[in-house]
Design a protein around this motif. Sequence first.
Motif, PDB file in Angstrom:
ATOM      1  N   ASP A   3       0.872  -1.241  -0.077  1.00 29.39           N
ATOM      2  CA  ASP A   3      -0.052   0.029   0.054  1.00 29.39           C
ATOM      3  C   ASP A   3       0.892   1.321   0.068  1.00 29.39           C
ATOM      4  N   ALA A   4       2.098   1.272  -0.374  1.00 32.69           N
ATOM      5  CA  ALA A   4       3.052   2.187  -0.242  1.00 32.69           C
ATOM      6  C   ALA A   4       3.242   2.965  -1.760  1.00 32.69           C
ATOM      7  N   ALA A   5       2.825   1.991  -2.775  1.00 38.22           N
ATOM      8  CA  ALA A   5       3.035   2.378  -3.994  1.00 38.22           C
ATOM      9  C   ALA A   5       2.244   1.989  -5.003  1.00 38.22           C
ATOM     10  N   VAL A   6       2.057   2.823  -6.128  1.00 43.85           N
ATOM     11  CA  VAL A   6       1.222   2.414  -7.568  1.00 43.85           C
ATOM     12  C   VAL A   6       2.134   2.129  -8.418  1.00 43.85           C
ATOM     13  N   LEU A   7       1.970   1.020  -9.088  1.00 45.90           N
ATOM     14  CA  LEU A   7       2.619   0.786 -10.333  1.00 45.90           C
ATOM     15  C   LEU A   7       2.030   1.395 -11.486  1.00 45.90           C
ATOM     16  N   SER A   8       3.007   2.302 -12.261  1.00 42.93           N
ATOM     17  CA  SER A   8       2.724   2.969 -13.163  1.00 42.93           C
ATOM     18  C   SER A   8       2.614   2.212 -14.551  1.00 42.93           C
ATOM     19  N   PRO A   9       1.753   2.018 -15.281  1.00 42.23           N
ATOM     20  CA  PRO A   9       1.671   0.926 -16.278  1.00 42.23           C
ATOM     21  C   PRO A   9       2.534   1.266 -17.553  1.00 42.23           C
ATOM     22  N   ASP A  10       2.967   2.584 -17.710  1.00 44.81           N
ATOM     23  CA  ASP A  10       3.741   2.747 -18.790  1.00 44.81           C
ATOM     24  C   ASP A  10       5.270   2.809 -18.613  1.00 44.81           C
ATOM     25  N   THR A  11       5.550   3.060 -17.274  1.00 45.04           N
ATOM     26  CA  THR A  11       6.877   3.207 -16.760  1.00 45.04           C
ATOM     27  C   THR A  11       7.484   1.741 -16.000  1.00 45.04           C
ATOM     28  N   ARG A  12       6.317   1.006 -15.561  1.00 46.46           N
ATOM     29  CA  ARG A  12       6.745  -0.425 -14.653  1.00 46.46           C
ATOM     30  C   ARG A  12       7.728   0.118 -13.561  1.00 46.46           C
ATOM     31  N   ARG A  13       7.321   1.392 -13.132  1.00 42.57           N
ATOM     32  CA  ARG A  13       8.163   1.715 -11.957  1.00 42.57           C
ATOM     33  C   ARG A  13       7.164   2.163 -10.756  1.00 42.57           C
ATOM     34  N   ARG A  14       7.397   1.945  -9.426  1.00 42.94           N
ATOM     35  CA  ARG A  14       6.391   2.236  -8.409  1.00 42.94           C
ATOM     36  C   ARG A  14       6.437   3.899  -8.405  1.00 42.94           C
ATOM     37  N   ILE A  15       5.183   4.360  -8.185  1.00 46.91           N
ATOM     38  CA  ILE A  15       4.958   5.689  -7.806  1.00 46.91           C
ATOM     39  C   ILE A  15       4.499   5.740  -6.329  1.00 46.91           C
ATOM     40  N   ASP A  16       5.635   6.426  -5.589  1.00 40.73           N
ATOM     41  CA  ASP A  16       5.161   6.327  -4.097  1.00 40.73           C
ATOM     42  C   ASP A  16       4.201   7.454  -3.741  1.00 40.73           C
ATOM     43  N   ALA A  17       3.880   7.581  -2.442  1.00 37.81           N
ATOM     44  CA  ALA A  17       3.162   8.494  -1.863  1.00 37.81           C
ATOM     45  C   ALA A  17       3.839   9.921  -2.219  1.00 37.81           C
ATOM     46  N   ILE A  18       5.133  10.160  -1.916  1.00 41.47           N
ATOM     47  CA  ILE A  18       5.700  11.379  -2.105  1.00 41.47           C
ATOM     48  C   ILE A  18       5.586  11.767  -3.564  1.00 41.47           C
ATOM     49  N   TRP A  49      13.467  18.071  -6.393  1.00 43.62           N
ATOM     50  CA  TRP A  49      14.163  18.394  -7.822  1.00 43.62           C
ATOM     51  C   TRP A  49      14.277  16.963  -8.514  1.00 43.62           C
ATOM     52  N   LYS A  50      15.168  15.985  -8.128  1.00 45.86           N
ATOM     53  CA  LYS A  50      15.612  14.824  -8.515  1.00 45.86           C
ATOM     54  C   LYS A  50      14.243  14.200  -8.789  1.00 45.86           C
ATOM     55  N   ARG A  51      13.111  13.921  -7.709  1.00 42.34           N
ATOM     56  CA  ARG A  51      11.925  13.198  -8.127  1.00 42.34           C
ATOM     57  C   ARG A  51      11.068  13.927  -9.480  1.00 42.34           C
ATOM     58  N   ILE A  52      11.145  15.275  -9.441  1.00 38.74           N
ATOM     59  CA  ILE A  52      10.537  15.879 -10.209  1.00 38.74           C
ATOM     60  C   ILE A  52      11.264  15.406 -11.734  1.00 38.74           C
ATOM     61  N   GLN A  53      12.349  15.659 -11.744  1.00 35.08           N
ATOM     62  CA  GLN A  53      13.269  15.334 -12.862  1.00 35.08           C
ATOM     63  C   GLN A  53      12.911  13.924 -13.382  1.00 35.08           C
ATOM     64  N   ALA A  57      11.276  12.931 -17.018  1.00 31.57           N
ATOM     65  CA  ALA A  57      12.111  12.105 -17.642  1.00 31.57           C
ATOM     66  C   ALA A  57      11.419  10.657 -18.193  1.00 31.57           C
ATOM     67  N   GLU A  58      10.225  10.141 -17.433  1.00 33.71           N
ATOM     68  CA  GLU A  58       9.622   9.063 -17.635  1.00 33.71           C
ATOM     69  C   GLU A  58       8.324   9.353 -18.309  1.00 33.71           C
ATOM     70  N   GLY A  59       8.041  10.432 -18.517  1.00 42.39           N
ATOM     71  CA  GLY A  59       6.949  10.932 -19.270  1.00 42.39           C
ATOM     72  C   GLY A  59       5.477  11.051 -18.349  1.00 42.39           C
TER      73      GLY A  59
END
Length: 167
Positions: A3-18, A49-53, A57-59
């Motif tokens: 419950d700490a992250a959602v999987l982004s279907p296009d990037t296959r990475r976890r998008i966490d709460a932050i 800033w790194k997270r925003i970048q 980058a991942e679209g």
Amino acid sequence: MSDAAVLSPDTRRRIDAIDRKILGVLQEDASLSVVEIGERVGLSATPCWKRIQKLEAEGIITGKVVLVDQNRIGLGLSVFVSVESSDHSDEWLKKFATAVSAMPEVMEFYRMAGDVDYMLRVVVADMPSYDIFYKKLIGAVALKNVTSRFAMEKIKSVTALPVPAAA
């Protein structure tokens, strides 16, 4: 999935709460500084800033824009245009999509399921301006039916997506 992250279907990475908080803040006001965004989501400037970048980058973040009140710039008429076609060939669609995409009055353009083939959201100054647009639209390619629905009042309009919470 935790419950700490959602999987982004296009990037296959976890998008966490932050990341979700950052997306929420940016959709509310993209003019904030990285420091202000970081304060709102509980990060210092550099990690924020790194997270925003990374989101860019991942679209996931596709751009930053200014929202303009259409009425205050003289574009007071919103029209929802349903289009039906007899031709569903790739060649016809390519020609239609190219023509419609080049029309600046078209704010949104969708291929639909159901009894309508395409739906457009069109913004123009007034009825004579819409008539000019309509003639341009029906002259672009052969169409079976075009139905125009005129908005009388905007009741809700948002640009921020409801960023899903973790499952």
